[in-house]
Design a protein around this motif. Structure first.
Motif, PDB file in Angstrom:
ATOM      1  N   LYS A   1       0.859  -1.276   0.027  1.00 36.47           N
ATOM      2  CA  LYS A   1       0.094  -0.296   0.076  1.00 36.47           C
ATOM      3  C   LYS A   1       0.882   1.339  -0.075  1.00 36.47           C
ATOM      4  O   LYS A   1       1.831   1.217   0.577  1.00 36.47           O
ATOM      5  CB  LYS A   1      -0.940  -0.049   1.149  1.00 36.47           C
ATOM      6  CG  LYS A   1      -0.405   0.001   2.680  1.00 36.47           C
ATOM      7  CD  LYS A   1      -1.434  -0.202   3.684  1.00 36.47           C
ATOM      8  CE  LYS A   1      -0.751  -0.022   5.181  1.00 36.47           C
ATOM      9  NZ  LYS A   1      -1.907  -0.226   6.319  1.00 36.47           N
TER      10      LYS A   1
ATOM     11  N   ARG B   1      -4.680   3.039  -4.094  1.00 37.65           N
ATOM     12  CA  ARG B   1      -5.795   2.665  -4.086  1.00 37.65           C
ATOM     13  C   ARG B   1      -6.866   3.774  -4.110  1.00 37.65           C
ATOM     14  O   ARG B   1      -8.096   3.330  -4.001  1.00 37.65           O
ATOM     15  CB  ARG B   1      -6.036   1.476  -2.954  1.00 37.65           C
ATOM     16  CG  ARG B   1      -5.161   0.299  -2.980  1.00 37.65           C
ATOM     17  CD  ARG B   1      -5.559  -0.851  -1.667  1.00 37.65           C
ATOM     18  NE  ARG B   1      -4.925   0.137  -0.465  1.00 37.65           N
ATOM     19  CZ  ARG B   1      -5.023  -0.706   0.631  1.00 37.65           C
ATOM     20  NH1 ARG B   1      -5.715  -1.652   0.821  1.00 37.65           N
ATOM     21  NH2 ARG B   1      -4.630   0.190   1.775  1.00 37.65           N
TER      22      ARG B   1
ATOM     23  N   THR C   1      -6.915  -8.004   1.100  1.00 38.62           N
ATOM     24  CA  THR C   1      -6.589  -7.500   2.468  1.00 38.62           C
ATOM     25  C   THR C   1      -6.518  -8.991   3.310  1.00 38.62           C
ATOM     26  O   THR C   1      -6.956  -9.924   2.849  1.00 38.62           O
ATOM     27  CB  THR C   1      -7.674  -6.507   3.289  1.00 38.62           C
ATOM     28  OG1 THR C   1      -7.330  -6.197   4.385  1.00 38.62           O
ATOM     29  CG2 THR C   1      -9.201  -7.580   3.138  1.00 38.62           C
TER      30      THR C   1
END
Length: 274
Positions: free
Chosen positions: A73, A101, A131
């Protein structure tokens, strides 16, 4: 002042840290690996796996001969403080790529970096669930992995992580008791590559891959996104109601590109307009 070369930054640091951390990893997480021969020795490939804990992003690369790149991320690359800057440097040094994202151009640029790993013959690790599992079960995969696979015409190797939960010992030192990494047979979806924009094809490729991972992991499957469970959108009762035998268990295989062309050709020859 000495500065690392680009080659050192992109490759040397990865192998340096892998060698440096090898013994601690074997002590804290002695991993049993099976099926690693299913990962090709060279050429682009996607490793698609389930996601139980953060340990998998360490254990998979640590126990595989080839270098593995995981999209992380984007926030992890720019966290505040000394620790945040150190983490950002470490991720860049070992060649990991940021995954934004937020949508729009930033997300598109992130996909370009993931594509670059594959176009340059690398190994890209992806967790299609998006996730970590909130309860150890397998959840519905997102189709971004399938899009990358089809657009780049690369194979997929399903990989299952079992027993990778991180626990703390008497001294508070994190470790993994009995982790196992299992690689399945390589999957080839190139017959559907010309339909990378078809939602039906993307969903089928995703579900087929997830079903192979489930065979290796033995997890129960919930036909819902893990993020919807974590956010509380689904109640525990609704989650239980969505338990299914396997990903895509009632979904038919879509026609390959060649089969679609044959159908269209036959329709034209018969004078039927489809």
């Amino acid at each position: 002042m000495w500065a690392p070369s680009e080659e050192m930054t992109l490759n040397g640091w990865y192998w340096f840290f892998k060698a440096l951390l090898w013994i601690p990893i074997q002590i804290l997480a002695p991993t049993k690996v099976s099926g690693a021969e299913n990962v090709p020795d060279k050429g682009p490939v996607v490793l698609a796996g389930n996601h139980i804990s953060y340990a998998e992003t360490v254990l998979i690369p640590a126990n595989l001969r080839r270098r593995v790149t995981f999209p992380a991320k984007a926030e992890a690359f720019n966290m505040p403080g000394v620790g945040g800057r150190l983490l950002g440097w470490f991720l860049r040094a070992i060649g990991q790529v940021p995954m934004d994202r937020s949508g729009g151009r930033a997300s598109a640029a992130s996909m370009d970096e993931a594509n670059h790993v594959l176009t340059t013959g690398g190994v890209l690790g992806i967790f299609p669930e998006g996730t970590r599992s909130p309860d150890g079960r397998m959840y519905k995969g997102r189709t971004g992995m399938a899009r990358l696979v089809l657009q780049n015409r690369v194979p997929v190797v399903p990989v299952a992580s079992v027993g990778t939960e991180i626990v703390r010992g008497p001294l508070g030192i994190p470790h993994v008791r009995s982790p196992r990494i299992r690689y399945g047979r390589m999957l080839d979806f190139t017959p559907w590559a010309d339909n990378a924009g078809d939602r039906e094809v993307l969903r089928w490729v995703t579900d087929t891959t997830m079903a192979e991972i489930q065979k290796l992991s033995g997890q129960r499957y919930v036909d819902a996104y893990a993020s919807s469970v974590k956010s509380g959108i689904l109640t525990p009762e609704e989650v239980e109601a969505r338990i299914a035998p396997a990903p895509g268990w009632n979904r038919e295989r879509p026609l390959t590109d060649a089969e679609r062309l044959a159908v269209q050709t036959a329709a034209k020859e018969s004078g039927v307009d489809h």
